[in-house]
Motif scaffolding. Structure first.
Motif, PDB file in Angstrom:
ATOM      1  N   GLY A 179       0.804  -1.224   0.000  1.00  0.00           N
ATOM      2  CA  GLY A 179       0.000   0.000   0.000  1.00  0.00           C
ATOM      3  C   GLY A 179       0.829   1.263   0.000  1.00  0.00           C
ATOM      4  O   GLY A 179       0.349   2.320  -0.413  1.00  0.00           O
ATOM      5  N   ASN A 180       2.066   1.191   0.444  1.00  0.00           N
ATOM      6  CA  ASN A 180       2.953   2.350   0.448  1.00  0.00           C
ATOM      7  C   ASN A 180       3.982   2.315  -0.675  1.00  0.00           C
ATOM      8  O   ASN A 180       4.963   3.052  -0.627  1.00  0.00           O
ATOM      9  CB  ASN A 180       3.694   2.429   1.785  1.00  0.00           C
ATOM     10  CG  ASN A 180       2.764   2.812   2.921  1.00  0.00           C
ATOM     11  OD1 ASN A 180       1.846   3.601   2.742  1.00  0.00           O
ATOM     12  ND2 ASN A 180       2.996   2.230   4.082  1.00  0.00           N
TER      13      ASN A 180
ATOM     14  N   ASP B 167       0.457   4.228  -9.183  1.00  0.00           N
ATOM     15  CA  ASP B 167       0.833   4.807  -7.903  1.00  0.00           C
ATOM     16  C   ASP B 167       0.291   3.940  -6.769  1.00  0.00           C
ATOM     17  O   ASP B 167      -0.404   2.952  -6.991  1.00  0.00           O
ATOM     18  CB  ASP B 167       0.359   6.251  -7.793  1.00  0.00           C
ATOM     19  CG  ASP B 167      -1.150   6.366  -7.569  1.00  0.00           C
ATOM     20  OD1 ASP B 167      -1.590   7.479  -7.252  1.00  0.00           O
ATOM     21  OD2 ASP B 167      -1.877   5.371  -7.720  1.00  0.00           O
ATOM     22  N   ARG B 168       0.629   4.314  -5.553  1.00  0.00           N
ATOM     23  CA  ARG B 168       0.304   3.432  -4.430  1.00  0.00           C
ATOM     24  C   ARG B 168      -1.197   3.344  -4.172  1.00  0.00           C
ATOM     25  O   ARG B 168      -1.648   2.382  -3.572  1.00  0.00           O
ATOM     26  CB  ARG B 168       1.056   3.867  -3.174  1.00  0.00           C
ATOM     27  CG  ARG B 168       0.684   5.233  -2.667  1.00  0.00           C
ATOM     28  CD  ARG B 168       1.447   5.546  -1.421  1.00  0.00           C
ATOM     29  NE  ARG B 168       0.876   6.672  -0.702  1.00  0.00           N
ATOM     30  CZ  ARG B 168       1.196   6.999   0.527  1.00  0.00           C
ATOM     31  NH1 ARG B 168       2.104   6.269   1.180  1.00  0.00           N
ATOM     32  NH2 ARG B 168       0.652   8.021   1.122  1.00  0.00           N
ATOM     33  N   SER B 169      -1.948   4.355  -4.631  1.00  0.00           N
ATOM     34  CA  SER B 169      -3.394   4.329  -4.414  1.00  0.00           C
ATOM     35  C   SER B 169      -4.121   3.526  -5.489  1.00  0.00           C
ATOM     36  O   SER B 169      -5.248   3.074  -5.283  1.00  0.00           O
ATOM     37  CB  SER B 169      -3.952   5.749  -4.403  1.00  0.00           C
ATOM     38  OG  SER B 169      -3.958   6.291  -5.713  1.00  0.00           O
ATOM     39  N   GLY B 170      -3.487   3.390  -6.647  1.00  0.00           N
ATOM     40  CA  GLY B 170      -4.139   2.733  -7.781  1.00  0.00           C
ATOM     41  C   GLY B 170      -4.896   3.692  -8.671  1.00  0.00           C
ATOM     42  O   GLY B 170      -5.417   3.279  -9.712  1.00  0.00           O
ATOM     43  N   ARG B 171      -4.961   4.956  -8.302  1.00  0.00           N
ATOM     44  CA  ARG B 171      -5.749   5.917  -9.076  1.00  0.00           C
ATOM     45  C   ARG B 171      -4.991   6.472 -10.278  1.00  0.00           C
ATOM     46  O   ARG B 171      -5.601   6.931 -11.244  1.00  0.00           O
ATOM     47  CB  ARG B 171      -6.212   7.054  -8.174  1.00  0.00           C
ATOM     48  CG  ARG B 171      -7.285   6.650  -7.181  1.00  0.00           C
ATOM     49  CD  ARG B 171      -7.891   7.866  -6.514  1.00  0.00           C
ATOM     50  NE  ARG B 171      -6.952   8.500  -5.594  1.00  0.00           N
ATOM     51  CZ  ARG B 171      -6.877   8.194  -4.302  1.00  0.00           C
ATOM     52  NH1 ARG B 171      -7.639   7.261  -3.798  1.00  0.00           N
ATOM     53  NH2 ARG B 171      -6.016   8.820  -3.520  1.00  0.00           N
ATOM     54  N   ASN B 172      -3.683   6.464 -10.225  1.00  0.00           N
ATOM     55  CA  ASN B 172      -2.877   7.035 -11.303  1.00  0.00           C
ATOM     56  C   ASN B 172      -2.055   5.940 -11.961  1.00  0.00           C
ATOM     57  O   ASN B 172      -1.374   5.159 -11.283  1.00  0.00           O
ATOM     58  CB  ASN B 172      -1.951   8.109 -10.754  1.00  0.00           C
ATOM     59  CG  ASN B 172      -2.723   9.263 -10.132  1.00  0.00           C
ATOM     60  OD1 ASN B 172      -3.568   9.858 -10.790  1.00  0.00           O
ATOM     61  ND2 ASN B 172      -2.443   9.563  -8.877  1.00  0.00           N
TER      62      ASN B 172
ATOM     63  N   ASN C 184      -4.479  -3.963  -3.200  1.00  0.00           N
ATOM     64  CA  ASN C 184      -3.613  -3.842  -2.029  1.00  0.00           C
ATOM     65  C   ASN C 184      -4.005  -4.824  -0.932  1.00  0.00           C
ATOM     66  O   ASN C 184      -3.145  -5.260  -0.150  1.00  0.00           O
ATOM     67  CB  ASN C 184      -3.640  -2.414  -1.508  1.00  0.00           C
ATOM     68  CG  ASN C 184      -2.868  -1.446  -2.393  1.00  0.00           C
ATOM     69  OD1 ASN C 184      -2.108  -1.866  -3.273  1.00  0.00           O
ATOM     70  ND2 ASN C 184      -3.079  -0.154  -2.198  1.00  0.00           N
TER      71      ASN C 184
ATOM     72  N   MET D 284       1.812  10.302  -4.478  1.00  0.00           N
ATOM     73  CA  MET D 284       0.859   9.609  -5.355  1.00  0.00           C
ATOM     74  C   MET D 284       1.368   9.647  -6.794  1.00  0.00           C
ATOM     75  O   MET D 284       0.593   9.747  -7.726  1.00  0.00           O
ATOM     76  CB  MET D 284      -0.519  10.249  -5.256  1.00  0.00           C
ATOM     77  CG  MET D 284      -1.175  10.063  -3.918  1.00  0.00           C
ATOM     78  SD  MET D 284      -1.376   8.326  -3.497  1.00  0.00           S
ATOM     79  CE  MET D 284      -2.061   8.462  -1.855  1.00  0.00           C
TER      80      MET D 284
END
Length: 126
Positions: A30-31, A52-57, A74, A104
């Motif tokens: 996740g990080n 990116d770590r959030s999955g949004r980008n 994650n 991010m």
């Protein structure tokens, strides 16, 4: 320290699909920013996709845009690369990579990644 293990490679005909998986252990991802790279025989390792770590980008090299999709789960500590409409020029060893990241951002350079898997072979026949 994070360990990465790729799977899902194989032999497929042109136009076919494969889904690669990158299972992480040792740390929760996740990080971590994650990426996929590939290396064809006689060529340098090259960037394919990043998330990116959030999955949004996400970000893709031009040659795979519209055909490949990178995504992550994650909760399962796994990153995936869905590859559709495969071409013979996609033949390569595919590597998963991870970078601990507080931003991010997506990372597209090899030297930005500290952790690498052992690779999985993808062969696309014409």
């Amino acid at each position: 320290q994070v360990q990465l293990v790729e799977s899902g490679g194989g032999l497929v005909q042109a136009g076919g699909s494969l889904r690669l998986s990158c299972a992480a252990s040792g740390r929760t991802i996740g990080n971590y920013a994650m990426g996929w790279f590939r290396q064809a025989p006689g060529k340098e390792r090259e960037f394919v996709a990043a998330i990116d770590r959030s999955g949004r980008n996400t970000y893709y090299t031009d040659s795979v845009k519209g055909r490949f999709t990178i995504y992550r789960d994650n909760a399962k500590n796994t990153v995936y690369l869905q590859m559709n409409s495969l071409k013979p020029e996609d033949t390569a060893i595919y590597y998963c990579a991870a970078r601990w990241d507080q931003t991010m951002g997506v990372r597209i350079r090899l030297d930005e990644y500290a952790y690498w898997g052992q690779g999985t072979q993808v062969t696309v026949s014409s």
